[in-house]
Design an enzyme around this catalytic site. Structure first.
Site, PDB file in Angstrom:
ATOM      1  N   SER A   1       0.887  -0.931  -0.437  1.00 48.73           N
ATOM      2  CA  SER A   1       0.472  -0.458  -0.272  1.00 48.73           C
ATOM      3  C   SER A   1       0.720   1.340   0.578  1.00 48.73           C
ATOM      4  CB  SER A   1      -0.893  -0.251   0.984  1.00 48.73           C
ATOM      5  OG  SER A   1      -1.472   0.809   1.536  1.00 48.73           O
ATOM      6  N   GLY A   2       0.397   2.315  -0.991  1.00 47.22           N
ATOM      7  CA  GLY A   2       0.838   3.171  -1.272  1.00 47.22           C
ATOM      8  C   GLY A   2       2.661   3.520  -1.121  1.00 47.22           C
TER       9      GLY A   2
ATOM     10  N   ASP B   1      -6.656  -2.160  -1.670  1.00 42.31           N
ATOM     11  CA  ASP B   1      -7.890  -2.876  -1.656  1.00 42.31           C
ATOM     12  C   ASP B   1      -7.812  -4.219  -1.774  1.00 42.31           C
ATOM     13  OD1 ASP B   1      -8.972   0.129  -3.404  1.00 42.31           O
ATOM     14  OD2 ASP B   1      -7.030   0.130  -4.532  1.00 42.31           O
TER      15      ASP B   1
ATOM     16  N   HIS C   1      -6.285  -2.959 -10.607  1.00 43.47           N
ATOM     17  CA  HIS C   1      -6.920  -1.619 -10.287  1.00 43.47           C
ATOM     18  C   HIS C   1      -6.186  -0.226 -10.634  1.00 43.47           C
ATOM     19  CE1 HIS C   1     -10.044   1.008  -8.368  1.00 43.47           C
ATOM     20  NE2 HIS C   1      -8.776   1.331  -7.761  1.00 43.47           N
TER      21      HIS C   1
ATOM     22  N   HIS D   1      -6.655   4.513 -11.508  1.00 44.00           N
ATOM     23  CA  HIS D   1      -7.997   5.849 -11.417  1.00 44.00           C
ATOM     24  C   HIS D   1      -7.759   6.171 -13.136  1.00 44.00           C
ATOM     25  CE1 HIS D   1      -9.157   5.933  -7.063  1.00 44.00           C
ATOM     26  NE2 HIS D   1      -9.159   5.005  -7.447  1.00 44.00           N
TER      27      HIS D   1
ATOM     28  N   ASP E   1     -12.989  -6.731 -30.429  1.00 43.93           N
ATOM     29  CA  ASP E   1     -11.141  -7.815 -29.581  1.00 43.93           C
ATOM     30  C   ASP E   1     -11.057  -7.850 -28.994  1.00 43.93           C
ATOM     31  OD1 ASP E   1     -10.472  -7.307 -32.916  1.00 43.93           O
ATOM     32  OD2 ASP E   1      -9.670  -5.769 -32.508  1.00 43.93           O
TER      33      ASP E   1
ATOM     34  N   HIS F   1     -15.458   5.239  -8.739  1.00 41.91           N
ATOM     35  CA  HIS F   1     -14.518   4.616  -8.545  1.00 41.91           C
ATOM     36  C   HIS F   1     -13.650   4.778  -9.810  1.00 41.91           C
ATOM     37  CE1 HIS F   1     -12.148   2.530  -5.253  1.00 41.91           C
ATOM     38  NE2 HIS F   1     -11.641   2.567  -6.053  1.00 41.91           N
TER      39      HIS F   1
ATOM     40  N   TYR G   1      -6.060 -14.619 -35.212  1.00 43.35           N
ATOM     41  CA  TYR G   1      -5.226 -13.609 -35.119  1.00 43.35           C
ATOM     42  C   TYR G   1      -4.129 -13.895 -34.214  1.00 43.35           C
ATOM     43  CZ  TYR G   1      -3.876  -9.052 -34.120  1.00 43.35           C
ATOM     44  OH  TYR G   1      -3.023  -7.778 -33.425  1.00 43.35           O
TER      45      TYR G   1
END
Lengths: 230, 230, 230, 230
Positions: free
Chosen positions: C44-45, C75, C94, C96, C119, C168, C227
């Site tokens: 974290s952080g 999270d 995750h 932002h 796709d 969020h 593909y």
């Protein structure tokens, strides 16, 4: 005098072009040494490319230059006003960063639409009122600080560390110069996303639930914060 | 001939890609030596990556090539017209920079919404009228200068150092080539923010108070300027 | 313990700033070792600039820390919930990221307008429902996983490897950490283009034909994919 | 076989990430040797970072692989169709570049609003019709070429060297691979500015005068061109 703080303020100023928050010399960072009541601020109109730590200017809480070979930023009286009225802050940043300035030019506050904003701002980020002709004509920069203080009549500046000065641009602050710059970066992200939220919803965007603001702000701030390491 | 000015014009041209104002060769900078009445301008369609100072072309105030191994920019007659009519300017820039060109394509002037604009432009930045079929068909580039001059019938070009040529793109100018480039950068910032101001307000944006324009423009220009060092 | 996976998760986390998906520490990547049921996740952080592979934290499928000198990402319970319910996924991201977050803030799913989306995503990319005050107040991060799982009641998460958490931001996933990051990049591109499609059509954009979604998704996924190389 | 052309096609492909036109492997460039009727094209799904000139694949005008250790781009049949029908072109580019793709997703052609477009495109840049379910289900990529050719029934492809495939993205072409890439860059610029012109005018933008299109296109193309050096 205050050589450590000058170095910190210099480095904080140099982060503005790094984070793409300024064009040319359109921005300034200051910090205060609360013990002596002395403020260190960027000189006016000096290119970032040639600026050095020793070029920072020292002023007192009345705005008088105490030390420095250059004139301080023309926005110095605004910084001074903020340090006088917001007694818990230690650093101030002013930029014309694009998305935040668009809100300032629109005379609109930035409403809380998402947790990115709530992680840093406990309320909407306010836009100041129009300045009167008198406020513009004399002591303009000091009065700019005045309309900011007015906008925080019912707001805690440590809970909402940013403001939009109408038809001008953003000011942010923090416990020191680095945190003020950090908040300037966050503000720009938040403004970009809020503007596009309003466009995507065709101007019908709804603010986020209060509980969610509460949760996110308190996750990062205050006694029950649990984000990051201790 | 005019080797110093050629170097300056070359360097000013090289700033256009640096500031992300041009794609490929879509831009040109010139400067004038008022004493001799000779203009130094970028050659037409030469890549920025291989261009050198000595490739700059010298033309006179009638647009005749005086020196140069290359053809001058195809926009040369527009530059020439501006130097003839705006007798106080020393440098001219033309680009297709994105946000300013959007205003030109929309046939809209850039209204003053904030102090970023007022720091450099004392009024709105005008968009030229439509050119007539005759003006397009012969002496097109010279007539492009003509519609610019028309747009400044009641405006002082040193107070508003930029214009949007309708359905085309911006021209800016200044006391020399470097200042003209500086104004081109400012114009692009201002255009980006004005456009988004109009979108954010759903096309109801109001212009800023005249007092505020006055304050900011005069803070940087004229006898009472106090921005920057002396 | 799981040193190879830690290295992979570390490298996947470092791709987030490279692809311009995160500001500061606003993002996290995890991966699971399905055999042992252990998850490796970012601390974290911690700044990306000083983070090292050995700083990754190991947690089990109940969210308990098994190894690590740092606290895991705040999270983490959301990641844990996803690994428990989406049993075929091996990596979760995750961020932002700007354009995807704008959709999340608007409470809008990303409709399929083009083959770039088809796709990778067999349907629209859903936005979760509002969380209840109770869901916000206790076990918030775990409940965030819960509303994601709710949104996939009738959707196959391997066919739609992304979601927008309302107010969020986005979560994406994949067979491993790298694929989850890949999908986060795609999501951001798709969101940017979907938003501008809605603006350009003045909010009247039509979704693409189902046959075309089918064609493009199956061209890249499943037994008849053709593909890329084998 | 065709080693020079492979090198040129390789280099043209490498320009796509340089000009920020592609994400991951979402793009491909080909060129044709008209004498032998052989086409050189990028392999399918190979990372730009590891791709080499000798990885290019050679196919004939029926789309059969003539040489190459890799499978050719899955879009090869579209390129082949274009080389068969547009007999004057020598290079083809396909990307999912953002702004052009937004027009494709909106099913809208790019109208001529400014000289940036008219310098390269003599008309609006068309968007193809919807493909029928049958066209999608079998020979999809070849039929994609078919709807492009349909869109040029009354248009000269050397006068309008780009198209938007509906719900998909742009194809551009030129006398060789490099010119096709050049046109892909121009298209993206033009699309960004056209979209914002429509937004700024609140969807009331007017196309530019025909005389001005004529002037700018002919300034750069045809017997009377006078832009650039000889």
């Amino acid at each position: 005098m205050l050589e450590e703080l000058k170095k910190e303020v210099y480095e904080a100023n140099m982060l503005l072009p790094k984070y793409n928050l300024v064009t040319f010399t359109w921005g300034n960072v200051s910090a205060i040494d609360r013990e002596s009541g002395l403020i260190v601020i960027k000189p006016s109109g000096v290119d970032y490319e040639i600026m050095k730590p020793e070029d920072m200017v020292v002023v007192d809480l009345d705005g008088n230059v105490v030390e420095g070979k250059y004139k301080p930023s023309s926005d110095t009286p605004t910084h001074v006003k903020l340090y006088n009225d917001f007694t818990e802050i230690g650093g101030v940043v002013h930029t014309h960063s694009r998305w935040a300035t668009v809100f300032a030019q629109s005379g609109k506050s930035i409403k809380p639409y998402g947790t990115t904003q709530a992680d840093y701002f406990y309320n909407e980020i306010p836009c100041t009122r129009d300045m009167t002709p008198e406020e513009i004509k004399s002591n303009y920069e000091y009065n700019t600080g005045g309309v900011i203080v007015d906008a925080f009549k019912d707001l805690n500046p440590t809970y909402v560390p940013a403001v939009l000065v109408k038809n001008h641009g953003p000011f942010t602050w923090g416990k020191d110069a680095m945190e003020a710059v950090h908040n300037a970066v966050v503000l720009e992200e938040v403004a970009m996303m809020a503007l596009n939220t309003e466009l995507l919803t065709n101007h019908t965007a709804k603010v986020m639930p209060t509980d969610l603001i509460e949760k996110h702000f308190k996750r990062k701030h205050g006694p029950n914060a649990y984000y990051g390491q201790n």
